[in-house]
Structure formats: C-alpha cells, structure tokens
Design an enzyme around this catalytic site. Sequence first.
Site, PDB file in Angstrom:
ATOM      1  N   SER A 188       0.801  -1.194   0.091  1.00 18.22           N
ATOM      2  CA  SER A 188      -0.031   0.092  -0.058  1.00 18.22           C
ATOM      3  C   SER A 188       0.929   1.373   0.035  1.00 18.22           C
ATOM      4  O   SER A 188       1.506   1.451  -0.950  1.00 18.22           O
ATOM      5  CB  SER A 188      -0.884  -0.026   1.267  1.00 18.22           C
ATOM      6  OG  SER A 188      -1.906   0.947   1.059  1.00 18.22           O
ATOM      7  N   ASP A 346     -10.390  -3.654  -5.172  1.00 15.39           N
ATOM      8  CA  ASP A 346      -9.232  -2.763  -4.481  1.00 15.39           C
ATOM      9  C   ASP A 346      -9.304  -1.259  -5.283  1.00 15.39           C
ATOM     10  O   ASP A 346      -9.066  -1.335  -6.378  1.00 15.39           O
ATOM     11  CB  ASP A 346      -7.880  -3.273  -4.252  1.00 15.39           C
ATOM     12  CG  ASP A 346      -6.893  -2.195  -3.752  1.00 15.39           C
ATOM     13  OD1 ASP A 346      -7.231  -1.187  -3.295  1.00 15.39           O
ATOM     14  OD2 ASP A 346      -5.824  -2.614  -3.720  1.00 15.39           O
ATOM     15  N   HIS A 376      -8.235  -4.913  -0.729  1.00 16.06           N
ATOM     16  CA  HIS A 376      -7.065  -4.041  -0.308  1.00 16.06           C
ATOM     17  C   HIS A 376      -6.566  -4.305   1.246  1.00 16.06           C
ATOM     18  O   HIS A 376      -7.437  -4.605   1.861  1.00 16.06           O
ATOM     19  CB  HIS A 376      -7.322  -2.555  -0.095  1.00 16.06           C
ATOM     20  CG  HIS A 376      -6.011  -1.727   0.037  1.00 16.06           C
ATOM     21  ND1 HIS A 376      -4.954  -1.584  -0.916  1.00 16.06           N
ATOM     22  CD2 HIS A 376      -5.652  -1.258   1.189  1.00 16.06           C
ATOM     23  CE1 HIS A 376      -4.005  -0.879  -0.161  1.00 16.06           C
ATOM     24  NE2 HIS A 376      -4.456  -0.575   0.844  1.00 16.06           N
TER      25      HIS A 376
END
Length: 406
Positions: A188, A346, A376
């Site tokens: 991320s 995501d 995610h």
Amino acid sequence: MRLRLAGAVLLSAAAYYVYLPLPSGVSEPWKLMLLDALFRSFMQASDVAHALGVCHRVHLLNRLVSWVEEIEARSCSAVHVADSTLGGVPTRVFQPKGGKQLKRGVIYFHGGGWALGSGRMRSYDLLCRKMAEELDSVIMSVDYRLAPEAVFPDQYHDALAASRAFLSLPVLERYSIDPERVCVSGDSAGGNLAAAVAQELGSDDGLTVKFKVQALIYPVLQALDFYTPSYQQNRAVPILHRPVMARFWLQYLGADMSLEPLLLANNHSSLDQPAISGSTRSKLDWTALLPAERRKHFRPVVKETGSPGVMGKVPQLLDVRAAPLLAEQGVLGRTPKAYVMTCEFDVLRDDGLMYVRRLQSAGVAVTSDHYEDGFHGCMVFAYLPMKSSVGQRSMNNYIRWLDQNL
C-alpha cells in the site's frame, strides 16, 4: 420477554451496522464486513475526538490500532528479533538462526496511508518472521515517520535513508547479507515508498550495491485520477474506501483537507490545469494502459474546466517521489526486476496494473500477481483472528516469488 426483545433489537442493530453489500466475488465477505465495522468504529471515534478538540483523529486512530496490534520484539527458536535503527530510522530486524552463512536481505515498508501502522504490529511481525524463516533471509521492517507530524517528503526521506544504509557494506557485513541478493518491498503506502526508492536508487550510479528485485503489494502510485475503473468499481468496498484514500493523500502531502471534494471530482486534474502536460497524462491513461477486462464498461472522467488553483496549492501531486507512476521511461528502465500484487476489489488495483504495463514498456521484467477475490490489505490477514483464504494464498505466493527470484 422484555430482555429477549431488547436483545433482538441490539442484535438487529449490530447486524445492520456490520452488514455491507459486497461484490459476489469477494473472498469470505463476512470477515471483511466485520473488519470494516471495526475499522469504521475506530475512525468514527477518532473523528469525534478530533471534533471535540481532544486530539488529532490520526493520533487516536493510531493509539487504537497500536493497542490492538502492536507487540514487543520477541525472538523464537528459528528467528532472532530485535528493535534497532537503520540510517537513523527505527527498524525491527528479523534474523534467521542457522541456515547459509550469507543471507538474502529484504527491506520492508508497512502500509497505513503514510499515517498509520508500524512494523511492530502483529500482522507485520508475523509476515516478517515467516519471510525470515522460509527465505533464510534478513528482514528489516522500517518504521518511517508518520503524518500528521511528518508530511511529504519526510516519509520518503526516511525510506531512502534506511535503504541507503541497508545497502551499505557495513550493514551488509554486520548481518551477513549477500549484496547480490537484496530486495526492496512494501504494501500500500509502503509499496509507494518502495517504488519511489527503487526509482531513486536504480538511477544512482554512485552505488556499489543495488537492489536485485522490487516487490510491490497493492501499491498506491498516483493521485491525479480518482476515476480509474477500480476507483469507480470499488468506491465503497472496504477496507479502503475512495474518500479515505483521497484523505490519506492530502494528509501525506500536507495539504488543506478541504480539498478532498475537488480531488474526488477530478477537478484538480482538469484539462485547464497548465501544470499537467500531455506527457504526464499519458503516463496514467488507463484507456491505453489497462487491458479490456479491467476497463470494462467504465469511462474516463476528465473535466474540461476544474479548479485551476489546486496544483499551485499542492504541487507535490506531480512529484514522482510521491507518485511513482509519473516517472519517465528512462527512470523506470533502470529499476530492478519487479513483482506487483493487485486485487480485484481494491481502489488501487489500476495503479498497480498501469505500473506493470509501464515497467514492461521500459524493458523491466515484471510478474503481475492478480487476485480475483482479493481486497485491499488482504495479504496481512493470513493469520487468526481475521485469517482469510486469499490472505494465505497471496502471502504464500509473494514469499514463493521472492524465493525463486531473489
């Protein structure tokens, strides 16, 4: 009877709060709903504390996350674990006991929107232990500074300083790391930092040791288009809702949070923004960079006129150190062999897929690992209590790729 009625009402209210309509293909949806409800509760409590002037919303949110997740450095029979520093940046080091004399090495940057999380969290601790043991590798999990106290480029500078120290001969020798087998990785926001570091150090001719591979887990790579197909498709899919990502970006860039609606409307990247060139737009033109099965029926949202002053207020939106997807082909071509994980459900899916295409066009060998049932953050949910099938699969495949390519 009244007790039963009250219980039924409370149970119904709880179910209403937890339940969230999710796409049919999401892995184990009820677990994701429960996780989202927990995170949503934390965020709402933090918003209330912020509104009352008790503390900044991020501070309370981080305290809650730390209370639930943070653990001490504890060694075990297979791995020695210790908290240290790397280039002046706090770092948790995982060293396998035994094995080969020269180890592989991985520097890892955690996710959390540049504002939350830590390498001391249980989920990251377990991930790094598993990597250290299965790869016979030294893993260094970096605790870079966080927003709101730190804003761009502070997090980037911490990641770069730690990476330069990681690649230095004294550190490699101290931890018996093979200089030919080193990797930069992150998930991320950490994937953003890993990509930015890989670009910077790949172009540094003064380095004697360079990364052999980069491994990016559902990375966030641009903030000019909040209407990519994945942003449109997954705008309300937990755990990373579309408005939350815009908020994280503004916080990271030290910008006025009132700009959030403008970002979400793509007013900041309208055609009347003179700072955004045609060349820049081509680097995130998903109509050309994404395969048809990801574009689906979605259409680009490009405003003719928007809010011309935004780019002047937040010029960092065009800084490649913050948005690695905007890098030139020549820079991308000097980065190491890559692994990019993406998840169907995501908002950041298309950031990763566009980066895969741009890296390939620059001549970089890339493995694109896509999870049709993924969401995610799924990789760190490979252990109880939020253990998920896609979490286990994605973690195992990530480690397998490192084993085969590092």
